[in-house]
Structure formats: C-alpha cells, structure tokens
Design a protein around this motif. Structure first.
Motif, PDB file in Angstrom:
ATOM      1  N   GLY A  50     -29.403 136.471 115.849  1.00 49.00           N
ATOM      2  CA  GLY A  50     -29.623 137.831 116.313  1.00 49.00           C
ATOM      3  C   GLY A  50     -28.374 138.672 116.461  1.00 49.00           C
ATOM      4  N   SER A  51     -27.219 138.116 116.218  1.00 48.37           N
ATOM      5  CA  SER A  51     -25.989 138.908 116.383  1.00 48.37           C
ATOM      6  C   SER A  51     -25.694 139.717 115.135  1.00 48.37           C
ATOM      7  N   ASP A  52     -24.949 140.796 115.340  1.00 48.37           N
ATOM      8  CA  ASP A  52     -24.562 141.648 114.220  1.00 48.37           C
ATOM      9  C   ASP A  52     -23.315 141.085 113.557  1.00 48.37           C
ATOM     10  N   GLY A  53     -23.070 141.521 112.346  1.00 51.74           N
ATOM     11  CA  GLY A  53     -21.841 141.169 111.661  1.00 51.74           C
ATOM     12  C   GLY A  53     -22.017 140.146 110.572  1.00 51.74           C
ATOM     13  N   HIS A  54     -23.104 139.412 110.588  1.00 52.16           N
ATOM     14  CA  HIS A  54     -23.349 138.457 109.509  1.00 52.16           C
ATOM     15  C   HIS A  54     -24.853 138.325 109.281  1.00 52.16           C
ATOM     16  N   MET A  55     -25.197 137.712 108.152  1.00 51.48           N
ATOM     17  CA  MET A  55     -26.594 137.486 107.804  1.00 51.48           C
ATOM     18  C   MET A  55     -26.913 136.017 108.044  1.00 51.48           C
ATOM     19  N   LYS A  56     -28.171 135.663 107.919  1.00 48.49           N
ATOM     20  CA  LYS A  56     -28.637 134.298 108.194  1.00 48.49           C
ATOM     21  C   LYS A  56     -27.929 133.289 107.304  1.00 48.49           C
ATOM     22  N   LYS A  57     -27.689 133.649 106.047  1.00 49.22           N
ATOM     23  CA  LYS A  57     -27.035 132.722 105.114  1.00 49.22           C
ATOM     24  C   LYS A  57     -25.627 132.340 105.592  1.00 49.22           C
ATOM     25  N   GLN A  58     -24.959 133.257 106.271  1.00 51.70           N
ATOM     26  CA  GLN A  58     -23.590 132.989 106.726  1.00 51.70           C
ATOM     27  C   GLN A  58     -23.541 132.469 108.177  1.00 51.70           C
ATOM     28  N   CYS A  59     -24.675 132.330 108.834  1.00 51.95           N
ATOM     29  CA  CYS A  59     -24.715 131.967 110.252  1.00 51.95           C
ATOM     30  C   CYS A  59     -24.391 130.484 110.445  1.00 51.95           C
ATOM     31  N   SER A  60     -23.385 130.189 111.292  1.00 57.44           N
ATOM     32  CA  SER A  60     -22.995 128.797 111.556  1.00 57.44           C
ATOM     33  C   SER A  60     -24.087 128.081 112.347  1.00 57.44           C
ATOM     34  N   ASN A  61     -24.764 128.789 113.252  1.00 53.40           N
ATOM     35  CA  ASN A  61     -25.861 128.174 114.023  1.00 53.40           C
ATOM     36  C   ASN A  61     -27.001 127.735 113.091  1.00 53.40           C
ATOM     37  N   TYR A  62     -27.303 128.550 112.113  1.00 53.87           N
ATOM     38  CA  TYR A  62     -28.375 128.237 111.162  1.00 53.87           C
ATOM     39  C   TYR A  62     -28.008 127.017 110.323  1.00 53.87           C
ATOM     40  N   HIS A  63     -26.751 126.957 109.858  1.00 49.30           N
ATOM     41  CA  HIS A  63     -26.315 125.808 109.048  1.00 49.30           C
ATOM     42  C   HIS A  63     -26.348 124.532 109.889  1.00 49.30           C
ATOM     43  N   ALA A  64     -25.982 124.627 111.157  1.00 50.80           N
ATOM     44  CA  ALA A  64     -26.010 123.457 112.038  1.00 50.80           C
ATOM     45  C   ALA A  64     -27.455 122.987 112.247  1.00 50.80           C
ATOM     46  N   TRP A  65     -28.362 123.915 112.429  1.00 50.93           N
ATOM     47  CA  TRP A  65     -29.773 123.568 112.620  1.00 50.93           C
ATOM     48  C   TRP A  65     -30.330 122.865 111.391  1.00 50.93           C
ATOM     49  N   ARG A  66     -29.993 123.360 110.193  1.00 47.43           N
ATOM     50  CA  ARG A  66     -30.463 122.743 108.941  1.00 47.43           C
ATOM     51  C   ARG A  66     -29.911 121.329 108.810  1.00 47.43           C
ATOM     52  N   ALA A  67     -28.650 121.143 109.176  1.00 45.37           N
ATOM     53  CA  ALA A  67     -28.041 119.816 109.075  1.00 45.37           C
ATOM     54  C   ALA A  67     -28.726 118.855 110.053  1.00 45.37           C
ATOM     55  N   LYS A  68     -29.031 119.334 111.269  1.00 43.77           N
ATOM     56  CA  LYS A  68     -29.693 118.513 112.277  1.00 43.77           C
ATOM     57  C   LYS A  68     -31.079 118.065 111.801  1.00 43.77           C
ATOM     58  N   LYS A  69     -31.791 118.938 111.062  1.00 47.08           N
ATOM     59  CA  LYS A  69     -33.132 118.635 110.538  1.00 47.08           C
ATOM     60  C   LYS A  69     -33.076 117.800 109.266  1.00 47.08           C
ATOM     61  N   GLY A  70     -31.890 117.605 108.717  1.00 42.29           N
ATOM     62  CA  GLY A  70     -31.756 116.838 107.491  1.00 42.29           C
ATOM     63  C   GLY A  70     -32.101 117.622 106.244  1.00 42.29           C
ATOM     64  N   LEU A  71     -32.056 118.946 106.336  1.00 44.25           N
ATOM     65  CA  LEU A  71     -32.332 119.785 105.182  1.00 44.25           C
ATOM     66  C   LEU A  71     -31.074 119.984 104.366  1.00 44.25           C
ATOM     67  N   PRO A  72     -31.203 120.094 103.056  1.00 42.24           N
ATOM     68  CA  PRO A  72     -29.997 120.284 102.227  1.00 42.24           C
ATOM     69  C   PRO A  72     -29.342 121.617 102.567  1.00 42.24           C
ATOM     70  N   GLY A  73     -28.041 121.652 102.380  1.00 38.11           N
ATOM     71  CA  GLY A  73     -27.278 122.861 102.683  1.00 38.11           C
ATOM     72  C   GLY A  73     -27.543 123.960 101.680  1.00 38.11           C
ATOM     73  N   LEU A  74     -27.259 125.172 102.104  1.00 43.09           N
ATOM     74  CA  LEU A  74     -27.427 126.337 101.231  1.00 43.09           C
ATOM     75  C   LEU A  74     -26.210 126.474 100.350  1.00 43.09           C
ATOM     76  N   PRO A  75     -26.341 127.061  99.175  1.00 45.12           N
ATOM     77  CA  PRO A  75     -25.165 127.290  98.347  1.00 45.12           C
ATOM     78  C   PRO A  75     -24.219 128.257  99.035  1.00 45.12           C
ATOM     79  N   LYS A  76     -22.971 128.040  98.867  1.00 45.83           N
ATOM     80  CA  LYS A  76     -21.948 128.862  99.508  1.00 45.83           C
ATOM     81  C   LYS A  76     -21.997 130.259  98.918  1.00 45.83           C
ATOM     82  N   THR A  77     -21.858 131.275  99.777  1.00 46.84           N
ATOM     83  CA  THR A  77     -21.816 132.662  99.327  1.00 46.84           C
ATOM     84  C   THR A  77     -20.450 133.209  99.589  1.00 46.84           C
ATOM     85  N   LYS A  78     -20.066 134.177  98.816  1.00 51.61           N
ATOM     86  CA  LYS A  78     -18.727 134.763  98.953  1.00 51.61           C
ATOM     87  C   LYS A  78     -18.703 135.819  99.991  1.00 51.61           C
TER      88      LYS A  78
END
Length: 192
Positions: A164-192
């Motif tokens: 919910g914070s401004d300044g980044h999108m879901k793809k760049q969110c560190s909290n989202y990447h951590a949640w995916r890793a915790k669930k065992g989901l594959p990581g998203l491709p890196k974006t520039k």
C-alpha cells in the motif's frame, strides 16, 4: 394446299405431345403438395382449407377423386398442436363433418384460440410487471450501495497493491517477494 395443312396439323400434334404434361407426374406433384401441407396459424384457416379443397378438385379433374371424408381427415392431420383438443372433440363424435362444417368449426376454434392467446399474454405481461417492480424495490432496500471501480490510471498513481505504500509497484515490493518465497512460489523476473 391440303398437303400443307396436313403437314401443319401433324407438326402441331407432334409439338403438343412434346410439351404436354404427364398426368401421372402432375397427380404426384399435387398429391404430394396436398399431403405435405401444414397450417402454420398465420393465415386465415378458411383460406387454408379452401386451398386444400382446390388441390383436391384439381386432382379430381385429373381423374383422381378424393372423398370428402378423406379431405376432412387430411385437413385435421395438417392442423398444429394448438388444435389437439379440437381434433379429440371431432374424433369423439359419432357423425362426420362435411368440408363446409369443418370450415365453420375450424373458424370458431381459431377465434377461440386467438382470444385465449390474447388473454394469457395480457395476464403474463401484467403479472410479470408487478413482480419486476416488487423485486426492484426489495433489491434497492436490502442491497448496500455498490463500490465504484477506480480508473486503471488511478492504480498506477496509488502505489503498491501488496503493502500500500507509494513509490513502487507490486512487482518491485520486497514484502511481496518475501511472501512469495515463504509460500514456495517461484520468483518474478527481475524488472529494471
């Protein structure tokens, strides 16, 4: 001169033979038309029965005489399912009808069916309208107001869907990447 007339007569007779219709094929065509006729309910039933009678008279002219009883039965067979009660009524009677009596009774039945159809259509339309109004009123009283959807361009300016914070999108969110890793989901491709 008489030889010219004889030649002309012979020529005309020969021509007549070539272009004369075969009575058998005409009888077959008329009979097929008569047997395959079906009343659709759109036209006047009197005219429909008269058309069947006309085909029978054309067959009679070709030396194929159909009895009036047979014609009455052909008419009854060709009537649509709306006339089923009418047919049962005829079959339950001991006497048979002439073609004129059949026409008269069919016209009466057609009028009765039209009145029934009009009454049922009126009944259906009024009761349907009442139910719809009642449902619309009940729905308005019980349902909370609907949330309005946001414009897609508003989503980009509102920030991350995950934290919910401004300044980044879901793809760049560190909290989202951590949640995916915790669930065992594959990581998203890196974006520039």
């Amino acid at each position: 001169m008489s030889s010219d007339i004889a030649i002309a007569k012979a020529f005309l007779q020969d021509l007549e033979k070539r272009f004369a219709k075969s009575e058998k094929s005409e009888i077959g065509t008329l009979l097929a038309s008569l047997v395959s006729m079906r009343y659709k309910g759109k036209d006047n039933i009197r005219e429909y029965i008269m058309e069947m009678s006309h085909l029978a008279s054309r067959l009679k002219a070709l030396k194929l005489d159909l009895s009036e009883d047979l014609l009455v039965h052909l008419v009854l067979i060709s009537l649509p399912p709306q006339f089923n009660r009418f047919k049962v009524s005829y079959n339950c009677q001991k006497e048979t009808w002439s073609l004129n009596e059949l026409i008269s009774h069919c016209v009466q039945e057609e009028e009765r069916l039209k009145q029934d159809k009009t009454e049922s259509a009126h009944y259906a339309s009024t009761s349907k309208d009442k139910r719809k109004k009642r449902k619309d009123k009940e729905a308005a009283d019980t349902q909370p107001p609907k949330k309005q959807r946001k414009n897609p361009s508003d989503f980009q300016s509102s920030g991350c869907f995950s934290c919910g914070s401004d300044g980044h999108m879901k793809k760049q969110c560190s909290n989202y990447h951590a949640w995916r890793a915790k669930k065992g989901l594959p990581g998203l491709p890196k974006t520039k």
